[in-house]
Write a protein that holds these residues in place. Structure first.
Motif, PDB file in Angstrom:
ATOM      1  N   ASN A 122      -9.301  -8.405   3.260  1.00 29.59           N
ATOM      2  CA  ASN A 122      -8.665  -7.170   2.808  1.00 29.59           C
ATOM      3  C   ASN A 122      -9.647  -6.470   1.883  1.00 29.59           C
ATOM      4  OD1 ASN A 122      -6.151  -7.142   4.047  1.00 29.59           O
ATOM      5  ND2 ASN A 122      -5.215  -8.428   2.466  1.00 29.59           N
ATOM      6  N   TYR A 180      -9.789  -2.528   1.544  1.00 37.18           N
ATOM      7  CA  TYR A 180      -9.280  -1.283   2.131  1.00 37.18           C
ATOM      8  C   TYR A 180     -10.283  -0.137   2.069  1.00 37.18           C
ATOM      9  CZ  TYR A 180      -4.530  -3.043   2.941  1.00 37.18           C
ATOM     10  OH  TYR A 180      -3.431  -3.722   3.417  1.00 37.18           O
ATOM     11  N   SER A 227      -7.835  -0.742   6.706  1.00 38.40           N
ATOM     12  CA  SER A 227      -6.763  -1.669   6.362  1.00 38.40           C
ATOM     13  C   SER A 227      -6.654  -2.840   7.340  1.00 38.40           C
ATOM     14  CB  SER A 227      -5.432  -0.917   6.274  1.00 38.40           C
ATOM     15  OG  SER A 227      -5.200  -0.233   7.481  1.00 38.40           O
ATOM     16  N   VAL A 272      -1.578 -11.900  -1.634  1.00 39.53           N
ATOM     17  CA  VAL A 272      -0.197 -11.464  -1.863  1.00 39.53           C
ATOM     18  C   VAL A 272       0.568 -11.391  -0.534  1.00 39.53           C
ATOM     19  CG1 VAL A 272      -0.585  -8.968  -1.693  1.00 39.53           C
ATOM     20  CG2 VAL A 272       1.184  -9.830  -3.249  1.00 39.53           C
ATOM     21  N   GLU A 273      -0.184 -11.348   0.587  1.00 42.69           N
ATOM     22  CA  GLU A 273       0.450 -11.293   1.910  1.00 42.69           C
ATOM     23  C   GLU A 273       0.836 -12.681   2.428  1.00 42.69           C
ATOM     24  OE1 GLU A 273      -2.630  -9.435   4.134  1.00 42.69           O
ATOM     25  OE2 GLU A 273      -2.326  -7.469   3.233  1.00 42.69           O
ATOM     26  N   ARG A 330      -9.554   8.286   3.450  1.00 40.89           N
ATOM     27  CA  ARG A 330      -8.120   8.529   3.578  1.00 40.89           C
ATOM     28  C   ARG A 330      -7.369   7.897   2.402  1.00 40.89           C
ATOM     29  NH1 ARG A 330      -4.940   7.185   6.840  1.00 40.89           N
ATOM     30  NH2 ARG A 330      -5.813   5.414   7.934  1.00 40.89           N
ATOM     31  N   PRO A 331      -6.242   8.520   2.008  1.00 41.22           N
ATOM     32  CA  PRO A 331      -5.581   8.083   0.762  1.00 41.22           C
ATOM     33  C   PRO A 331      -4.676   6.865   0.937  1.00 41.22           C
ATOM     34  CG  PRO A 331      -4.424   9.955   1.670  1.00 41.22           C
ATOM     35  CD  PRO A 331      -5.573   9.679   2.602  1.00 41.22           C
ATOM     36  N   ILE A 332      -5.210   5.768   1.506  1.00 38.40           N
ATOM     37  CA  ILE A 332      -4.421   4.532   1.613  1.00 38.40           C
ATOM     38  C   ILE A 332      -4.010   4.091   0.200  1.00 38.40           C
ATOM     39  CG2 ILE A 332      -4.384   2.151   2.444  1.00 38.40           C
ATOM     40  CD1 ILE A 332      -6.630   2.839   4.351  1.00 38.40           C
ATOM     41  N   TRP A 385      -2.968  -1.202  -7.178  1.00 37.83           N
ATOM     42  CA  TRP A 385      -1.732  -1.519  -6.440  1.00 37.83           C
ATOM     43  C   TRP A 385      -0.510  -1.262  -7.298  1.00 37.83           C
ATOM     44  CZ3 TRP A 385      -1.038  -1.576  -1.516  1.00 37.83           C
ATOM     45  CH2 TRP A 385      -2.124  -1.853  -0.671  1.00 37.83           C
ATOM     46  N   TYR A 429       3.865  -4.645  -7.157  1.00 35.86           N
ATOM     47  CA  TYR A 429       2.619  -5.238  -7.638  1.00 35.86           C
ATOM     48  C   TYR A 429       2.512  -5.053  -9.138  1.00 35.86           C
ATOM     49  CZ  TYR A 429       1.925  -4.605  -2.665  1.00 35.86           C
ATOM     50  OH  TYR A 429       2.107  -4.614  -1.305  1.00 35.86           O
ATOM     51  N   HIS A 488       7.770 -11.116  -3.624  1.00 31.28           N
ATOM     52  CA  HIS A 488       7.449  -9.719  -3.386  1.00 31.28           C
ATOM     53  C   HIS A 488       8.755  -9.100  -2.872  1.00 31.28           C
ATOM     54  CE1 HIS A 488       5.827  -6.256  -1.229  1.00 31.28           C
ATOM     55  NE2 HIS A 488       4.707  -6.416  -1.892  1.00 31.28           N
ATOM     56  N   PRO A 489       9.091  -7.860  -3.284  1.00 32.79           N
ATOM     57  CA  PRO A 489      10.377  -7.309  -2.847  1.00 32.79           C
ATOM     58  C   PRO A 489      10.549  -7.317  -1.318  1.00 32.79           C
ATOM     59  CG  PRO A 489       9.417  -5.918  -4.531  1.00 32.79           C
ATOM     60  CD  PRO A 489       8.395  -6.969  -4.199  1.00 32.79           C
ATOM     61  N   ARG A 490       9.428  -7.277  -0.577  1.00 34.35           N
ATOM     62  CA  ARG A 490       9.573  -7.210   0.877  1.00 34.35           C
ATOM     63  C   ARG A 490       9.359  -8.541   1.588  1.00 34.35           C
ATOM     64  NH1 ARG A 490       5.817  -2.905   2.862  1.00 34.35           N
ATOM     65  NH2 ARG A 490       4.763  -3.082   0.867  1.00 34.35           N
TER      66      ARG A 490
END
Lengths: 204, 309
Positions: free
Chosen positions: B70, B72, B76, B128-129, B174-176, B244, B252, B264-266
């Motif tokens: 990772n 970015y 991504s 974190v993933e 790009r605004p990732i 983040w 984060y 993590h919330p997701r």
């Protein structure tokens, strides 16, 4: 013969059965790559994502059939059922990879994720909506259900929307790809509210 | 060597060098077959000492570590950094050290390396993933560089910035995220001997996709805290904004310590899967502070880690 006629003639020449025959090939290819290192060092996530994205692409293709016929005169009607059925099986494979490989055996965490994680709950809801559609994708059901079959199969609209949201919601940061899928889905739903062209215009 | 801190490991706990080199040779040898060009014993390129802080877990292959990233700034996708980081120029390179320090200025990369002791630190890395790796970093303690710059008494935090160069870092077009990438540590976290600046990997200079020429490694925090390709280090008296956290503060936190009990919330953080195990690799339980609790739990005594996540 116009361009549209040629396209339609070519589409007619393809037997719907062919789609069912070639449909398993992408899944088999990804599985082969996953087993031989071709999907990178983390093949489980890669396989899960490939299957999920392909399922969404097929669902979007299914949504495109009616607008293509109405507005461009291209008739894919004959293949719509096959597209839908294959899409369902790819959603199912995506789910099975998550359950069987990604979460392998962690039933507590699986149950908690479905309840607690909105993007997983949305994806599951989309899958559940597709089950009755897959179950009634046969000539007998179409005959027996009659008008109700068409109404029932409108469930594909919320199902695809949930699939698109599921994808948008799971990525980190502002990424373009899931937004493109969502734009395609919203666009194909939006063209359905455009009034149909008059019959005469279609013949012209 | 910082040496301001004691742990309960002895030199006898260090894997004997012969065994260590043998094991590494096997792994590096396999990796070099795939990667090409990484030769023989792992410590061939950079002269680095083994460290008592290294884990004895088997490191991931060079191929795994350099093809699944990772970063970015290069896109991504996990393979984007390996595919596109070639475009990055890393020579010349300097790091601006500013803020509350006695000797602010631009520190040339070669100059930074002159005064430090390179060690090999084999650390667990937990993303974190919910995936993880074991990485044989080469680096030096951040405390050494901070000491050289002279941290002033009022300083409480350290802020870091990655290079901003969209011409060479295509992901920055790009605004990732809001560029440049920013990270931060509390001063005591930054001074902790586990916290290193890495300049190498598997005994060679660190590849660009891993954050060349100089990156942070904080092994008890989620990977995104370990900022890559650093060009600026600032000492400050308040908590710096971090990328983040700016993008999504609920997901984060500033601390982002590895914690299986704070999800993590997701997604759940209870388990992780070590990269490189193939199609049938199972998840394993994630450990508090990524297994570095004995060394770092004291930093957070009295804090509610569900609040300070």
């Amino acid at each position: 013969m116009s361009v549209t006629d040629r396209i339609n003639a070519a589409i007619r020449a393809v037997p719907p059965r062919l789609l069912y025959i070639v449909a398993p090939l992408p899944a088999a290819w990804w599985l082969y790559l996953g087993l031989t290192g071709g999907l990178g060092p983390e093949p489980i996530k890669a396989l899960e994502h490939e299957l999920g994205k392909f399922a969404l692409q097929l669902l979007i293709a299914g949504l495109a059939v009616t607008p293509l016929r109405r507005h461009l005169g291209i008739n894919l009607m004959k293949h719509r059922r096959a597209i839908g059925v294959v899409a369902f099986f790819y959603v199912l494979l995506h789910l099975l990879v998550w359950l069987g490989l990604d979460m392998a055996g962690l039933w507590g965490q699986i149950a908690a994720d479905i309840v607690k994680r909105p993007y997983i709950a949305l994806g599951m809801a989309g899958f559940v909506l597709l089950i009755p559609l897959a179950a009634t994708s046969n000539a007998l059901a179409v005959r027996k259900l009659g008008v109700r079959w068409r109404k029932l199969h409108r469930l594909v609209y919320p199902a695809v929307l949930l699939g698109g949201l599921h994808y948008v919601w799971l990525v980190k940061g502002l990424q373009l790809e899931p937004l493109l899928y969502m734009a395609a889905i919203l666009g194909l739903l939006a063209v359905r509210v455009i009034p149909r062209p008059a019959r005469t215009a279609l013949r012209a | 060597m910082a040496g301001r801190w004691k742990n309960d490991l002895n030199w006898s706990d260090v894997t004997p060098k012969a065994a260590f080199l043998n094991r590494r040779q096997l792994i590096a040898g396999t990796a070099s077959l795939v990667a090409g060009g990484i030769a023989g014993p792992a410590l061939a390129g950079l002269d680095a000492r083994p460290s008592a802080y290294s884990t004895d877990e088997a490191p991931n292959s060079f191929e795994d570590i350099t093809s699944y990233n990772n970063f970015y700034e290069f896109g991504s996708g996990k393979s984007d950094p390996a595919d596109y980081s070639d475009a990055l120029t890393i020579d010349p390179w300097s790091v601006k050290i500013d803020g509350m320090v006695d000797r602010p200025g631009d520190y040339a990369f070669d100059d930074i390396l002159k005064d430090v002791t390179l060690e090999e630190r084999i650390y667990r890395l937990r993303c974190v993933e919910a995936w993880s790796m074991v990485v044989p970093w080469i680096g030096f303690e951040l405390a050494d560089l901070l000491g050289r710059a002279g941290v002033q008494p009022g300083a409480k935090y350290v802020a870091f910035e990655t290079l901003l160069r969209p011409e060479e870092m295509r992901g920055q077009r790009r605004p990732i995220l809001e560029w440049p990438y920013r990270e931060g540590l509390r001063l005591d976290e930054a001074m902790h001997p586990l916290t290193i600046l890495a300049t190498g990997l598997y005994g060679e200079a660190i590849p660009k996709q891993n954050g060349a020429p100089l990156r942070l490694v904080v092994p008890w925090k989620y990977g995104f805290k370990s900022i890559k390709s650093i060009v600026r280090i600032s000492l400050m008296d308040r908590e710096p904004p971090t990328s983040w956290n700016m993008a999504n503060a609920r997901e984060y936190g500033f601390y982002s310590n590895v914690n299986p009990e704070v999800d993590h919330p997701r997604w759940s953080q209870a388990t992780e899967r070590k990269v490189g195990g193939g199609l049938f690799a199972k998840r394993v339980p994630t450990r508090m502070f990524n297994g570095y609790g004995e060394e770092v739990a004291g930093l957070y005594r009295g804090m509610d880690l569900t609040e300070a996540y």
